[in-house]
Structures are given as C-alpha cells and as structure tokens.
Design an enzyme around this catalytic site. Structure first.
Site, PDB file in Angstrom:
ATOM      1  N   ALA A 290       0.776  -1.243   0.000  1.00 20.22           N
ATOM      2  CA  ALA A 290       0.000   0.000   0.000  1.00 20.22           C
ATOM      3  C   ALA A 290       0.810   1.297   0.000  1.00 20.22           C
ATOM      4  CB  ALA A 290      -0.924   0.005   1.207  1.00 20.22           C
TER       5      ALA A 290
ATOM      6  N   CYS B 288       3.430  -1.153 -12.355  1.00 18.02           N
ATOM      7  CA  CYS B 288       3.726  -0.017 -13.242  1.00 18.02           C
ATOM      8  C   CYS B 288       4.848  -0.452 -14.184  1.00 18.02           C
ATOM      9  CB  CYS B 288       4.057   1.242 -12.447  1.00 18.02           C
ATOM     10  SG  CYS B 288       5.368   1.037 -11.250  1.00 18.02           S
TER      11      CYS B 288
HETATM   12  C1  SAM Z   1       4.322  -0.055  -6.298  1.00 21.60           C
HETATM   13  S1  SAM Z   1       4.615   0.255  -4.639  1.00 21.60           S
HETATM   14  C2  SAM Z   1       2.994   0.523  -4.020  1.00 21.60           C
HETATM   15  C3  SAM Z   1       2.400   1.869  -4.336  1.00 21.60           C
HETATM   16  C4  SAM Z   1       1.078   2.095  -3.631  1.00 21.60           C
HETATM   17  N1  SAM Z   1       0.122   1.059  -3.915  1.00 21.60           N
HETATM   18  C5  SAM Z   1       0.459   3.434  -3.970  1.00 21.60           C
HETATM   19  O1  SAM Z   1      -0.422   3.507  -4.831  1.00 21.60           O
HETATM   20  O2  SAM Z   1       0.853   4.432  -3.353  1.00 21.60           O
HETATM   21  C6  SAM Z   1       4.983  -1.328  -4.056  1.00 21.60           C
HETATM   22  C7  SAM Z   1       5.071  -1.447  -2.535  1.00 21.60           C
HETATM   23  O3  SAM Z   1       5.198  -2.826  -2.206  1.00 21.60           O
HETATM   24  C8  SAM Z   1       5.873  -2.911  -0.988  1.00 21.60           C
HETATM   25  N2  SAM Z   1       6.250  -4.340  -0.805  1.00 21.60           N
HETATM   26  C9  SAM Z   1       7.232  -5.014  -1.443  1.00 21.60           C
HETATM   27  N3  SAM Z   1       7.238  -6.308  -1.041  1.00 21.60           N
HETATM   28  C10 SAM Z   1       6.218  -6.443  -0.132  1.00 21.60           C
HETATM   29  C11 SAM Z   1       5.711  -7.527   0.650  1.00 21.60           C
HETATM   30  N4  SAM Z   1       6.259  -8.747   0.577  1.00 21.60           N
HETATM   31  N5  SAM Z   1       4.680  -7.290   1.473  1.00 21.60           N
HETATM   32  C12 SAM Z   1       4.121  -6.056   1.560  1.00 21.60           C
HETATM   33  N6  SAM Z   1       4.565  -4.998   0.856  1.00 21.60           N
HETATM   34  C13 SAM Z   1       5.596  -5.194   0.019  1.00 21.60           C
HETATM   35  C14 SAM Z   1       6.987  -1.915  -1.141  1.00 21.60           C
HETATM   36  O4  SAM Z   1       7.500  -1.538   0.127  1.00 21.60           O
HETATM   37  C15 SAM Z   1       6.277  -0.771  -1.879  1.00 21.60           C
HETATM   38  O5  SAM Z   1       5.844   0.206  -0.975  1.00 21.60           O
END
Ligand code: SAM
Length: 445
Positions: free
Chosen positions: A264, A383
C-alpha cells in the site's frame, strides 16, 4: 526586506549533476541521491540530472568517440553531463559556449577533476567543431538513438513489436504534474475553478484527474493542506475504480466491504479507495518507514485505514482469518512503465531483475488468493510494460488456479505523452504512465 539569495553558478550545478550520475552508476536511485544534495542546489541539480539521464545513451556514445579510453569516473561523469546538455542545441538550456566554459570551471574546482580540466575542454571543443559528424556516427548505436540500455530496447521490442518505438520515445519525454481530486472534499469542476482563480492552467482527465499545464510546487497549490487533492498519474487513478466496480459490497445489511491493499505505501491507491467508497481498508506494507507515509497522506486527506507493517507474502503472520471482498495487489516491479518520471530506472535495472521481480509477484499472488471470498475480486497491477510482470504473469496464474476467472481488464496500458490517445475506460486519455491491470474474480464453488 530580504535580500535575493546569491544565484547559484552553473559550474556548481554541473558538479552536482555529475555526482548524481556517479551515484546512479553506483546503483543508487536518483531520489535517494538527491536527498544528499544541499537544499538550495537541489532544484537545479535535479533538472540537469533528469536531462542527463534522458540523454545518457547519446552522451556515452559521443564520449566513446571523443575518448576511446574513459577518463577517471568523476571526469567521465562531468563530461557526460556536459555532452547530454550540449548535443541538442534546440533543446539545450544554455548556449554551447557557456556550457563549455562552466564545465571546464566545474572540473578546475573539483579535487578529483582538476587535472582533467584541459581534457574536458578539448573534448567539448572538438565536439563543437565536429558536431554533425560525431552525431551522425553515434546514430549507429541503438543505445544512443533510443537512450535506453540495449537489453531494455530488445525486451520492449520483443514484448510490444508494434509499439516499441512509441514506448521508448514516450519514456524520454517529460511527464506533466497530474492531480487526483479528493471527492470527499471537493469536485473535479470545483478544483479546476480553484486553480483558475490563482491563474494556474489545467485540464480534466478521467473522473477525478487534473493535468497542470506547467509544473508547480505541490504544497503551494490551493487546498493542499486541506486535503483537496493528491499527486497521482492518470493511469494509477484507474486502480480504485477498477477494484470497486463490480465488487460484492457486503451482506446487504449495511456491512462495509473489507478490502486489503497488500502493497500500500505510500498510500496513493488506498486513499483513492477510501475517497470513492465506504469500505474498511487494511493497508499493508513491508516497509515501516513507507508505512508512516501512508498515515501522513491519509491524515492530510481526512481518511482512515488500518495500517499494518507486514509481509503480504506471509499471511500466517498477520491475517485474522476473515476473507476479503476485494484485494488490491499493486506489486513491487521493475517500474519500467514510469521511466518518464524516473529517468534513472532504465540505467539502474539489470536484465535479471525482471525474472526476480516476476518471481516475487507470483509468490504474492499465490499467498493472497486464499484470502479472497468466493465471488470477490483481486486487482493485480504493476507499473511495468514488461509482459513477464503483466500478461504472462496472469496467464500463468489463471492456468494454475481453476477458481480464478480473468474478467475483462485493461491489460497493458502503454505510456502516452500526448501524441496518441488511449480510449479507456470511457474517456480519452492522452497522458499517462505505463501500467498493467488484471481483474481476477474468484468463482463461487
Ligand atoms: C508499487 S509500490 C505501491 C504503491 C502504492 N500502492 C500506492 O499507490 O501508493 C509497491 C510497494 O510494495 C511494498 N512491498 C514489497 N514487497 C512487499 C511484501 N512482501 N509485502 C508487503 N509490501 C511489500 C513496497 O514496500 C512498496 O511500498
């Protein structure tokens, strides 16, 4: 009365941009590297840094012709910054002679570059004398022509044979500032009026989006502190409506739908869900520091979610056993769709990153699917423009999960920079990043 601050000389900004390029070449993101830059220098250095990364393929090809053996890294970075700025006269922010003069000054004043000042001077002056010839010869290198690494060009070409050139071209353009209006506080039409009242030109995009004609400092835009808008690209603004559309909204007795936003932070899409629907959202992210940003963003917008620092791939650590009506999986990815906004991404990634990230995405999908109610929907998005993180990922998932139904979905939205239009979902979008969306519905047993 306050004195005007002393203008920052160009040579100082060139030094800053060269340090930024060195950091990116060392594997650091430009956003992280910019945090180390003095606040007064930051806007100028960022702008020169962005320009350099957009034209780095060309600059490196020219540098190779001017000096077969690269100079030490500090001098090479400074020379490449100067070449990226000087090679396009029509687009160059400074005259060629100012640039040569200031690049040489930057070299003379740097401890690690002072002995390379005359070498840099010689290269840049030779470039000015032989410009047409050198540029024509650099045309043989696809990396120079498209300003992306060769493997990236090959991959986009394989994944999108009919659109690869348009994608790479869009990646080298500048992305406009796009806002999403918070419908809990105002409307798109009212916010356009608020902007026009302070002489800021803007146009609507989608249902809640507003494209600004020129970049502005975000905190000084009307209604920022009051939470009237968020910054969000037009393609990202499709996530919340796509998940909410057709979602089974509870038990018919007033219960709010339970939604999990599994990745998130910093909360852009969480906030949009809460702006559009009365729902109960759990916003999860593995990164504690980024979770504080979810709280800050929701606080400014006047919204509330249950925020949890946890690994979405290990529900056994955090799930309460109650299935969700909807799940948003905005999975970690290569970010190959947002190169316009992050021109460093193409130079930071390695070809092996795609398979590694696709593995993480597959694991997250697999781990979260059992948390969805029968009849519920999971929206998977990245993305990215790479099919391994989009179409191929979802085709494999559906092939292995007989209870997963792929609903009509946007699929790969390719980056658009005003030139061509994508018609989706019901209005014309000429400006957006590259994104992938798939809606999966869980069959009722
Ligand atoms: C594309 S960004 C999300 C952007 C967000 N949805 C927004 O619209 O603002 C991906 C996110 O996934 C998180 N992430 C990566 N691996 C993860 C995991 N195993 N569990 C939870 N979050 C994770 C990262 O820390 C990052 O903040």
């Amino acid at each position: 009365m306050q004195d005007n601050p002393t203008p920052i000389p160009l040579w100082r900004q060139l030094q800053g941009a060269a340090s930024l390029l060195m950091a990116v070449r060392d594997g650091q993101s430009m956003t992280a590297a910019l945090e180390d830059v003095d606040a007064a220098l930051r806007p100028g250095v960022q702008s020169l840094g962005f320009h350099t990364l957009r034209w780095l393929g060309r600059a490196e090809a020219l540098r190779q012709q001017l000096a077969k053996r690269p100079p030490p890294p500090e001098a090479d970075a400074l020379l490449c910054v100067a070449l990226a700025l000087i090679w396009t006269e029509h687009d160059a922010p400074y005259t060629a002679h100012t640039l040569v003069d200031q690049a040489v000054e930057a070299a003379k004043r740097g401890d690690a570059t002072q002995h390379q000042a005359s070498f840099i001077n010689g290269c840049l002056r030779r470039f000015l004398r032989e410009r047409d010839d050198l540029v024509a010869r650099s045309e043989k290198s696809p990396q120079a022509v498209w300003n992306h690494p060769q493997w990236w060009i090959d991959r986009v070409r394989k994944d999108h044979p009919g659109q690869w050139q348009a994608i790479l071209q869009a990646n080298n353009s500048r992305a406009p500032l796009i806002l999403r209006v918070n419908e809990r506080k105002t409307t798109q039409a009212q916010y356009l009026l608020a902007l026009s009242a302070v002489n800021i030109a803007a146009t609507p995009v989608g249902k809640q989006g507003v494209i600004l004609a020129s970049a502005q400092p975000v905190p000084s835009l009307p209604g920022f502190a009051e939470g009237h808008f968020s910054v969000q690209d037009a393609a990202a603004q499709l996530a919340a409506p796509l998940l909410l559309e057709g979602l089974n909204t509870g038990d018919g007795q007033g219960a709010r739908p339970r939604i999990l936003d599994a990745c998130a932070a910093p909360g852009g899409k969480t906030a949009h869900l809460l702006e559009l629907a009365d729902c109960e959202v759990t916003a999860l992210d593995i990164d504690a520091r980024r979770c504080t940003r979810i709280a800050q963003n929701l606080g400014r917008l006047g919204l509330q979610a249950h925020i949890e620092v946890a690994d979405a791939g290990r529900p056994q650590d955090w799930w309460d056993g109650q299935p969700y009506d909807g799940i948003l999986l905005d999975a970690p990815c290569t970010a190959s769709g947002i190169v316009r906004r992050h021109p460093d991404v193409r130079w930071l990634r390695r070809p092996t990153d795609i398979a590694q990230l696709a593995g993480i995405q597959a694991h997250l999908l697999q781990a979260l699917w059992p948390l969805l109610k029968p009849g519920g929907r999971l929206l998977y998005c990245t993305c990215s423009v790479f099919r391994a993180e989009g179409d191929n990922q979802i085709q494999t998932f559906v092939a292995h999960h007989t209870d997963a139904l792929l609903m009509p979905s946007p699929g790969h939205l390719l980056p658009q920079s005003g030139a061509e239009a994508t018609v989706f979902p019901d209005n014309l979008m000429r400006e957006h990043d590259g994104f992938y969306y798939a809606i999966l519905e869980k069959r009722n047993p």
